[in-house]
Design an enzyme around this catalytic site. Structure first.
Site, short mmCIF file in Angstrom:
data_model
loop_
_atom_site.label_atom_id
_atom_site.label_comp_id
_atom_site.label_asym_id
_atom_site.label_seq_id
_atom_site.Cartn_x
_atom_site.Cartn_y
_atom_site.Cartn_z
N GLU A 1 0.74 -1.14 0.00
CA GLU A 1 0.04 0.02 -0.11
C GLU A 1 0.85 1.29 0.00
OE1 GLU A 1 -2.74 -0.28 3.01
OE2 GLU A 1 -3.22 -2.25 2.55
N ASP B 1 -5.01 8.64 10.46
CA ASP B 1 -3.53 8.26 10.61
C ASP B 1 -3.14 8.69 11.85
OD1 ASP B 1 -3.48 7.05 8.05
OD2 ASP B 1 -2.84 8.99 7.20
#
Length: 253
Positions: free
Chosen positions: A45, A56
């Site tokens: 990824e 995140d």
């Protein structure tokens, strides 16, 4: 057949690695991808850095900030990856927020991904209904899979909708928190893994968030197809640099 679909048919537990493109330095992207494949990673990824990465945790946010300061942009990433299929054969997925894709133009973004050899996209902030209504046809036209996320809070009804709309794997977020915020899995996660397994979904699941070593990889893949490591790999990159990739992957496998 799409490379992701081919890979998930293999009789093994899959290891995916996430990293931010342009980190630690701007031109490390291709070398990291090549080294990860050489060391037996099943798919990768590639994080497209964004200035406001809501899902995140601090480790990935910091790597994303550094990558942006290094000069990483959508155009730069596409330029770096233009010849990637001459040397790399495993599935490649771009993970990023929808805003940069919208700015680039969704049709143009998908067309360039297909041209380069990207197999799928993970877009945490693109709602399922909006995708199906406005963008699904574009993704299908360019042979790209859209990978959807589920969390412990996602209802069974919603999970079934996501399963019906998916055609690859489902990204199973192990917690309701942000990336990199866990250490190991407790009863809550184990119950969640068990609940999803009992649903007998048509798409396999790959677990992300909280996987950092051989033990957590084994735990996460006990009842799923694979696991994704992001924050722990980025920390290792930060500390050891590219030369430490081989040692990190061996420590997980």
């Amino acid at each position: 057949m799409n490379r992701i679909k081919q890979k998930i048919q293999e009789d093994k537990k899959l290891l995916s690695i996430y990293f931010s493109a342009g980190f630690p330095t701007l031109n490390d992207t291709v070398t990291i991808i090549q080294d990860l494949e050489k060391n037996g990673v099943d798919f990768i990824e590639i994080g497209l850095p964004f200035s406001d990465p809501l899902a995140d945790g601090p480790t990935i946010q910091e790597s994303s900030t550094i990558a942006l300061k290094n000069g990483m942009t959508t155009e730069t990433l596409f330029s770096q990856l233009k010849d990637i299929r001459k040397t790399v054969h495993i599935p490649l997925i771009i993970m990023g927020y929808f805003n940069p894709m919208l700015q680039y133009g969704v049709e143009a973004f998908c067309a360039t991904c297909a041209e380069i050899g990207i197999d799928g996209l993970i877009i945490p902030d693109l709602p399922l209904d909006v995708f199906e209504r406005e963008y699904k046809a574009i993704f299908e036209k360019h042979g790209l899979l859209n990978i959807f996320l589920i969390t412990p809070q996602t209802s069974d009804e919603r999970i079934k909708q996501i399963d019906a709309a998916s055609d690859g794997f489902i990204y199973m977020v192990s917690s309701a928190g942000v990336t990199g915020s866990q250490s190991g899995f407790g009863n809550t996660q184990e119950d969640y893994f068990s609940r999803i397994k009992k649903m007998n979904l048509k798409n396999p699941q790959v677990v992300g968030f909280g996987i950092k070593d051989a033990e957590t990889f084994k735990q996460a893949t006990k009842s799923t197809k694979g696991a994704i490591i992001g924050s722990a790999f980025i920390k290792h990159l930060h500390k050891e640099g590219i030369k430490g990739i081989s040692g990190f992957i061996k420590s997980v496998r």
